[in-house]
Design an enzyme around this catalytic site. Structure first.
Site, PDB file in Angstrom:
ATOM      1  N   ASP A 173       0.860  -1.186   0.000  1.00 29.66           N
ATOM      2  CA  ASP A 173       0.000   0.000   0.000  1.00 29.66           C
ATOM      3  C   ASP A 173       0.896   1.234   0.000  1.00 29.66           C
ATOM      4  OD1 ASP A 173      -2.500   1.361   0.153  1.00 29.66           O
ATOM      5  OD2 ASP A 173      -2.090   1.785   2.259  1.00 29.66           O
ATOM      6  N   ILE A 174       1.349   1.571  -1.181  1.00 31.74           N
ATOM      7  CA  ILE A 174       2.328   2.652  -1.318  1.00 31.74           C
ATOM      8  C   ILE A 174       1.644   3.773  -2.077  1.00 31.74           C
ATOM      9  CG2 ILE A 174       4.540   3.249  -2.379  1.00 31.74           C
ATOM     10  CD1 ILE A 174       5.396   0.369  -1.592  1.00 31.74           C
ATOM     11  N   GLU A 175       1.139   4.738  -1.347  1.00 28.25           N
ATOM     12  CA  GLU A 175       0.307   5.756  -2.002  1.00 28.25           C
ATOM     13  C   GLU A 175       1.065   7.074  -2.139  1.00 28.25           C
ATOM     14  OE1 GLU A 175      -3.764   5.806  -0.728  1.00 28.25           O
ATOM     15  OE2 GLU A 175      -3.732   3.722  -0.102  1.00 28.25           O
ATOM     16  N   GLN A 176       2.367   6.958  -2.417  1.00 28.13           N
ATOM     17  CA  GLN A 176       3.199   8.162  -2.493  1.00 28.13           C
ATOM     18  C   GLN A 176       3.203   8.777  -3.886  1.00 28.13           C
ATOM     19  OE1 GLN A 176       7.034   6.698  -0.899  1.00 28.13           O
ATOM     20  NE2 GLN A 176       5.737   5.276   0.233  1.00 28.13           N
TER      21      GLN A 176
END
Ligand code: NAG
Ligand code: NAG
Ligand code: NAG
Ligand code: NAG
Length: 363
Positions: free
Chosen positions: A120-123
């Site tokens: 979950d990498i929402e960068q």
């Protein structure tokens, strides 16, 4: 002496010293079984998991504190329990650091008898930047490592509702999908960047939601890689003005380059919405264009609010599409947002939300 020390070290870091906390030893085995249809649940902690509809659940992503009881229970139902994976991309630009991070996660997963990881990498990621390539490499190596170390494990990746660099998250979607087991499309927060009129709108309007799946599929991503994420929450907006036509104008709150955003509103659980709707000014209304329910209410200070949400009717319309398109499954943010109390109305509403996830097959 050195070899004894290093052997002990290996035993500790590899997690092989961990004892199975389940009643039956076999429940500590990773889940091997492939589910034809995924029901992917984000669990944010607490004990509400006990009330999930376990006849449907296939994967639980543990976003709360690790709970061994949940692990044993999920395994007894043939469901996977997966870690949350999030890391600042600046920390994994370097291949050695990437490998070290993955090693740490796979070791943790093994020591907790878990079945994979949800990345979950929402960068913010710019197309073709070092982060862009590092992210794809991270997904590839995570999947290879987990599959090798935990046979049958699942590696999933969360993407925004559309592949059009939503919230400045530009990823190599196709490569990421190819390299992992499934992609969870977060079909919600679709008003995070409002470019048109600054008004309250649906969290996940049907057409906009489905059009984005068409785009993901057009990129060559396999149907069987896509899990549709639906919201079990809505947005409560304070209206600056509610027009005769029922249009609620909202304050301008900018987000990642857009002048307006759903950040002007407040996220509220389905359970709260259900307690408000019947006593609201308008009662439940249905928007024929966005195909979503909403209502208006007046708060204690006399301010009018408009609440947009999803319910079994709007979710069923989405589930019908994934049935037609043979997608991998469905999931929600998040499992805890329903009312699991013993109240009979609440129980019925929660059961209907779980049932709405399953595409109704028309033979
Ligand atoms: C505000 O709402 C009123 C009442 O519905 C309407 O007459 C008016 O045109 C609205 N004003 C704006 C700026 O939208
Ligand atoms: C609200 O109204 C609906 C429709 O009349 C009804 O089915 C539901 O039980 C009511 N909800 C509550 C919390 O009373
Ligand atoms: C939604 O999409 C369908 C099919 O593409 C189209 O016929 C319909 O007009 C669209 N509805 C709205 C409200 O945009
Ligand atoms: C609901 O009732 C059952 C049995 O009466 C009880 O065991 C359970 O704890 C109750 N659940 C909640 C959330 O109150």
């Amino acid at each position: 002496m050195w070899s004894v020390v290093s052997l002990v070290f290996v035993l500790i870091v590899s997690g092989s010293a961990a004892t199975c906390p389940c009643e039956k030893e076999e429940l500590c085995q990773p889940v091997q079984h492939e589910h034809e249809f995924e029901v992917f649940v984000f669990d944010v902690g607490g004990n509400t998991w006990k009330y999930y509809d376990w006849s449907h659940v296939t994967t639980v992503a543990a976003f709360g504190k690790y709970n061994a009881e949940l692990m044993c229970y999920a395994h007894s139902k043939g469901a996977r329990l997966v870690l949350k994976g999030d890391v600042p991309l600046s920390n994994v630009l370097d291949a050695a650091k990437r490998t070290a991070w993955i090693r740490e996660k796979v070791t943790l997963a093994k020591s907790q008898f878990m079945d994979g990881i949800n990345l979950d990498i929402e960068q913010v990621v710019e197309k073709s930047s070092p982060e862009y390539y590092a992210l794809t490499a991270l997904v590839k190596e995570t999947t290879e490592t987990f599959h090798r170390e935990i046979p049958g494990s699942q590696v999933s990746f969360d993407v925004a509702w559309s592949p059009r660099c939503i919230d400045k998250r530009c990823y190599d979607y196709k490569a990421i999908a190819d390299f992992c087991d499934l992609v969870f499309v977060m079909s919600y927060d679709e008003q995070s960047q409002i470019w048109g009129d600054c008004i309250a709108m649906a969290n996940a309007p049907l057409n906009q939601t489905l059009a984005a799946y068409v785009e993901y599929l057009k990129m060559g991503i396999e149907n069987k890689k896509l899990v549709m994420g639906v919201p079990w929450y809505g947005y409560d907006y304070q209206c600056l003005n509610l027009s005769q036509e029922g249009i609620c104008s909202i304050p301008k709150v900018s987000f990642r380059g857009a002048p307006c955003s759903d950040a002007a509103g407040k996220q509220i659980p389905y359970s709260t919405i259900m307690k408000q709707v019947n006593s609201s000014m308008s009662g439940r209304l249905w928007d024929e264009i966005q195909l979503a329910p909403y209502f208006n209410y007046k708060d204690g200070t006399g301010t009018i609010h408009q609440v947009w949400y999803d319910d079994p009717e709007s979710i069923s319309l989405k589930a019908a599409y994934l049935g037609q398109q043979n997608l991998r499954g469905i999931g929600m943010w998040n499992g805890k947002l329903l009312d699991y109390s013993n109240d009979t109305v609440a129980q019925k509403q929660s059961a209907q939300m779980w049932n709405a996830l399953l595409p109704k097959r028309t033979f």
